[in-house]
Motif scaffolding. Structure first.
Motif, PDB file in Angstrom:
ATOM      1  N   VAL A   1       3.890  -5.986   9.238  1.00 25.48           N
ATOM      2  CA  VAL A   1       3.997  -4.839   8.341  1.00 25.48           C
ATOM      3  C   VAL A   1       5.471  -4.477   8.221  1.00 25.48           C
ATOM      4  O   VAL A   1       6.184  -4.439   9.226  1.00 25.48           O
ATOM      5  N   TRP A   2       5.933  -4.230   6.990  1.00 28.08           N
ATOM      6  CA  TRP A   2       7.292  -3.725   6.765  1.00 28.08           C
ATOM      7  C   TRP A   2       7.172  -2.297   6.279  1.00 28.08           C
ATOM      8  O   TRP A   2       6.482  -2.014   5.289  1.00 28.08           O
ATOM      9  N   LEU A   3       7.830  -1.395   6.987  1.00 25.71           N
ATOM     10  CA  LEU A   3       7.766   0.030   6.679  1.00 25.71           C
ATOM     11  C   LEU A   3       8.956   0.451   5.831  1.00 25.71           C
ATOM     12  O   LEU A   3      10.112   0.187   6.185  1.00 25.71           O
ATOM     13  N   MET A   4       8.675   1.127   4.738  1.00 27.31           N
ATOM     14  CA  MET A   4       9.714   1.650   3.856  1.00 27.31           C
ATOM     15  C   MET A   4      10.043   3.089   4.256  1.00 27.31           C
ATOM     16  O   MET A   4       9.174   3.836   4.707  1.00 27.31           O
ATOM     17  N   GLY A   5      11.313   3.465   4.081  1.00 28.04           N
ATOM     18  CA  GLY A   5      11.726   4.840   4.326  1.00 28.04           C
ATOM     19  C   GLY A   5      11.955   5.178   5.780  1.00 28.04           C
ATOM     20  O   GLY A   5      12.079   6.359   6.135  1.00 28.04           O
ATOM     21  N   SER A   6      12.055   4.189   6.650  1.00 25.66           N
ATOM     22  CA  SER A   6      12.210   4.429   8.083  1.00 25.66           C
ATOM     23  C   SER A   6      13.646   4.803   8.434  1.00 25.66           C
ATOM     24  O   SER A   6      14.598   4.300   7.838  1.00 25.66           O
TER      25      SER A   6
ATOM     26  N   VAL B   1       0.855  -1.189   0.000  1.00 26.44           N
ATOM     27  CA  VAL B   1       0.000   0.000   0.000  1.00 26.44           C
ATOM     28  C   VAL B   1       0.889   1.237   0.000  1.00 26.44           C
ATOM     29  O   VAL B   1       1.646   1.455   0.953  1.00 26.44           O
ATOM     30  N   THR B   2       0.823   2.017  -1.069  1.00 24.37           N
ATOM     31  CA  THR B   2       1.634   3.227  -1.162  1.00 24.37           C
ATOM     32  C   THR B   2       0.791   4.386  -1.667  1.00 24.37           C
ATOM     33  O   THR B   2      -0.320   4.202  -2.160  1.00 24.37           O
ATOM     34  N   ALA B   3       1.355   5.574  -1.567  1.00 23.99           N
ATOM     35  CA  ALA B   3       0.638   6.772  -1.981  1.00 23.99           C
ATOM     36  C   ALA B   3       0.659   6.959  -3.485  1.00 23.99           C
ATOM     37  O   ALA B   3      -0.360   7.306  -4.090  1.00 23.99           O
ATOM     38  N   HIS B   4       1.829   6.758  -4.107  1.00 25.92           N
ATOM     39  CA  HIS B   4       2.014   7.138  -5.504  1.00 25.92           C
ATOM     40  C   HIS B   4       2.606   5.998  -6.332  1.00 25.92           C
ATOM     41  O   HIS B   4       3.343   5.164  -5.800  1.00 25.92           O
TER      42      HIS B   4
ATOM     43  N   LEU C   1       3.335  -4.233   3.043  1.00 26.30           N
ATOM     44  CA  LEU C   1       4.409  -3.245   2.920  1.00 26.30           C
ATOM     45  C   LEU C   1       3.778  -1.875   2.718  1.00 26.30           C
ATOM     46  O   LEU C   1       2.836  -1.729   1.922  1.00 26.30           O
ATOM     47  N   THR C   2       4.284  -0.877   3.436  1.00 22.04           N
ATOM     48  CA  THR C   2       3.787   0.486   3.275  1.00 22.04           C
ATOM     49  C   THR C   2       4.870   1.463   3.692  1.00 22.04           C
ATOM     50  O   THR C   2       5.954   1.071   4.135  1.00 22.04           O
ATOM     51  N   SER C   3       4.581   2.742   3.558  1.00 26.73           N
ATOM     52  CA  SER C   3       5.533   3.791   3.924  1.00 26.73           C
ATOM     53  C   SER C   3       5.497   4.047   5.423  1.00 26.73           C
ATOM     54  O   SER C   3       4.453   3.889   6.069  1.00 26.73           O
ATOM     55  N   THR C   4       6.622   4.472   5.967  1.00 24.61           N
ATOM     56  CA  THR C   4       6.633   4.837   7.378  1.00 24.61           C
ATOM     57  C   THR C   4       5.780   6.085   7.594  1.00 24.61           C
ATOM     58  O   THR C   4       5.807   7.014   6.774  1.00 24.61           O
ATOM     59  N   PRO C   5       5.015   6.125   8.687  1.00 22.68           N
ATOM     60  CA  PRO C   5       4.262   7.333   8.999  1.00 22.68           C
ATOM     61  C   PRO C   5       5.118   8.404   9.673  1.00 22.68           C
ATOM     62  O   PRO C   5       4.642   9.516   9.925  1.00 22.68           O
TER      63      PRO C   5
ATOM     64  N   ALA D   1       0.788  10.004   5.519  1.00 17.76           N
ATOM     65  CA  ALA D   1      -0.650   9.784   5.722  1.00 17.76           C
ATOM     66  C   ALA D   1      -1.039   8.356   5.358  1.00 17.76           C
ATOM     67  O   ALA D   1      -1.803   7.697   6.081  1.00 17.76           O
ATOM     68  N   VAL D   2      -0.514   7.853   4.242  1.00 14.30           N
ATOM     69  CA  VAL D   2      -0.841   6.491   3.811  1.00 14.30           C
ATOM     70  C   VAL D   2      -0.260   5.474   4.779  1.00 14.30           C
ATOM     71  O   VAL D   2      -0.920   4.486   5.132  1.00 14.30           O
ATOM     72  N   GLY D   3       0.980   5.698   5.223  1.00  7.90           N
ATOM     73  CA  GLY D   3       1.571   4.777   6.191  1.00  7.90           C
ATOM     74  C   GLY D   3       0.766   4.705   7.470  1.00  7.90           C
ATOM     75  O   GLY D   3       0.497   3.614   8.000  1.00  7.90           O
TER      76      GLY D   3
END
Length: 238
Positions: free
Chosen positions: A168-173, A12-15, A112-116, A132-134
């Motif tokens: 959940v694995w967070l990207m960009g953390s 799940v990602t924003a873009h 998998l998603t972005s870090t909040p 926001a998406v994370g």
């Protein structure tokens, strides 16, 4: 490390391009291992790109096509766009419901998603839509998707039973603690990034840029010289 127990993975990602920068090397490995992988894009990326002769509606079409081509590079064919406006995503109840719906439809073991969290070392991952998406995705994982009393219309009207995601694995953390060796799939990751021509076409040094940061990740993971790795923050949610 790649945990083979995950037979279904939801991203799940924003873009369009977020997953390809953050985790498509790992996704290629999941696909190679036989997992079903689904992409959920909250926006069409209509506010991105450098060609301002293309209006926002035209850019959305371009970026959906680019994401479809990029996904094919790593073997993903199931892509779902939620249609939220690029640059204006909020961590709302509606977004939580929409992501919880996809989680209940797909029933993944891993998301998998972005870090909040804001990344103060690298500002790129901290786009407000990413955060926001994370945050909304983590809320959808816990408690929404697993709670049969949350968003009862999903069960009553759509027949979507509650579902518990294991991790959940967070990207960009900034606090990555989980590394995936993507040495064997790095070229497919770069091909996926090149498919996002509206975003990366101006980057003559894309190969060296990507391999530089993945090489640094590999060093942090203790992998042999010449290796490449993607980095995530692992959150156990079951």
């Amino acid at each position: 490390m790649l945990d083979a127990e995950f037979k279904t993975v939801l991203v799940v990602t924003a873009h369009p391009d977020d997953i390809d920068f953050g985790g498509s090397g790992a996704i290629a490995k999941f696909v190679d291992a036989g997992a079903d992988v689904v992409y959920c894009l909250v926006t069409d990326g209509d506010a991105g790109g450098f060609d301002r002769t293309v209006d926002n509606g035209g850019m959305a079409s371009v970026r959906r096509a680019e994401q479809t081509a990029a996904a094919a590079c790593v073997g993903v064919t199931d892509i779902r766009f939620l249609g939220y406006p690029d640059g204006m995503v909020e961590q709302s109840i509606g977004l939580r419901r929409d992501i919880a719906r996809v989680i209940r439809q797909v029933r993944p073991g891993l998301v998998l998603t972005s870090t909040p969290d804001r990344n103060y070392a690298r500002l790129g991952p901290s786009h407000p839509d990413h955060r926001a998406v994370g945050g909304a995705t983590l809320d959808a994982v816990y408690p929404d998707a697993r709670n049969p009393y949350a968003f009862p219309e999903l069960l009553v009207d759509e027949g979507l039973e509650a579902w518990t995601v294991s991790e959940v694995w967070l990207m960009g953390s900034m606090t990555a603690d989980h590394y995936v060796d993507v040495t064997a799939t790095v070229d497919r990751k770069i091909a996926a990034l090149r498919a996002h021509e509206s975003q990366t076409g101006h980057m003559d040094d894309l190969d060296s840029f990507v391999k530089g940061w993945l090489s640094a990740n590999a060093a942090k993971a203790g992998l042999p010289e010449g290796s490449f790795a993607e980095a995530f923050q692992r959150v156990v949610t079951a």
